[in-house]
Design a protein around this motif. Structure first.
Motif, PDB file in Angstrom:
ATOM      1  N   ASP A 187       8.191  12.084  10.833  1.00  0.00           N
ATOM      2  CA  ASP A 187       9.593  11.680  10.775  1.00  0.00           C
ATOM      3  C   ASP A 187       9.953  11.013  12.085  1.00  0.00           C
ATOM      4  O   ASP A 187       9.499  11.430  13.152  1.00  0.00           O
TER       5      ASP A 187
ATOM      6  N   LEU B 238       6.866   1.574  13.522  1.00  0.00           N
ATOM      7  CA  LEU B 238       6.306   1.633  12.162  1.00  0.00           C
ATOM      8  C   LEU B 238       5.030   0.807  12.053  1.00  0.00           C
ATOM      9  O   LEU B 238       4.081   1.209  11.393  1.00  0.00           O
TER      10      LEU B 238
ATOM     11  N   CYS C 140       2.370   2.843  13.437  1.00  0.00           N
ATOM     12  CA  CYS C 140       2.042   3.942  12.517  1.00  0.00           C
ATOM     13  C   CYS C 140       1.164   3.482  11.359  1.00  0.00           C
ATOM     14  O   CYS C 140       0.471   4.291  10.747  1.00  0.00           O
TER      15      CYS C 140
ATOM     16  N   VAL D  40       4.374   8.281   7.022  1.00  0.00           N
ATOM     17  CA  VAL D  40       5.736   8.192   7.524  1.00  0.00           C
ATOM     18  C   VAL D  40       6.662   8.693   6.420  1.00  0.00           C
ATOM     19  O   VAL D  40       6.601   8.230   5.287  1.00  0.00           O
TER      20      VAL D  40
ATOM     21  N   ILE E  22      12.896   8.167   8.143  1.00  0.00           N
ATOM     22  CA  ILE E  22      13.248   7.279   9.249  1.00  0.00           C
ATOM     23  C   ILE E  22      14.764   7.350   9.354  1.00  0.00           C
ATOM     24  O   ILE E  22      15.485   6.849   8.492  1.00  0.00           O
TER      25      ILE E  22
END
Length: 191
Positions: free
Chosen positions: A6, A103, A106, A117, A120
């Protein structure tokens, strides 16, 4: 099972740490959690607040995790996974982090099988929104564009028209964003 990651973003003082504390004590209390904070100073002010929750807190203090030190960010994630084997990692980037860059990091192929993920979240201080957006529009707009949920914090006593204007601003950038206009202390960490 993949580890959930998160991201809780927002500018200094918006309420990120308060929201994270609610999440770890109310919503994720049965999970093994590590919070990864990105602080610019030598000592993370929020670390002591979060350590009182019983979660592990790791810090990156060498700059913004979305920029030149994204390798540090990915190394930190890998170290956290190897050291703690958490169910969930909550990343609290500095307010001047571009969430789109985080992101992108990630999505590095190296981590595809390790984590996914999940949430957000951006926390926007309603009282300071115009000021923050005036000097950091690129960062504010980036946070809004990639967030799944946006929490409008510090909204007590704020004119409803101002909140409606912020709501419209957000929807012009991210039509799919879930907007929560609730005092941060009244938000349930379970939802």
């Amino acid at each position: 099972m993949k580890i959930k990651l998160d991201i809780v973003s927002g500018f200094l003082g918006a309420g990120k740490t308060t929201l994270i504390k609610k999440l770890v004590t109310e919503g994720y209390k049965d999970e093994k959690i590590v919070v990864l904070e990105n602080e610019f100073g030598k000592v993370g002010i929020d670390t002591d607040i979060l350590k009182n929750t019983g979660v592990e807190v790791e810090e990156i203090t060498a700059g913004c995790i979305c920029c030149s030190s994204s390798g540090d960010f990915l190394s930190s994630i890998e170290d956290i996974i190897n050291k703690f084997s958490p169910n969930r990692i909550i990343v609290e980037p500095t307010g001047v982090a571009k969430l789109s860059e985080i992101l992108r990091a990630c999505n590095d192929f190296k981590f595809k099988g390790l984590f996914e993920v999940n949430n957000i979240i951006s926390v926007l201080d309603v009282k300071r929104f115009d000021f923050v957006a005036s000097y950091s529009k690129v960062f504010v707009d980036d946070q809004i564009a990639v967030s799944k949920t946006i929490v409008l914090s510090k909204n007590i006593g704020v004119d409803i028209k101002h909140i409606e204007d912020i709501y419209s601003y957000i929807k012009n950038i991210n039509i799919n964003a879930n907007i929560i206009n609730e005092d941060i202390y009244n938000i349930s960490g379970q939802n």
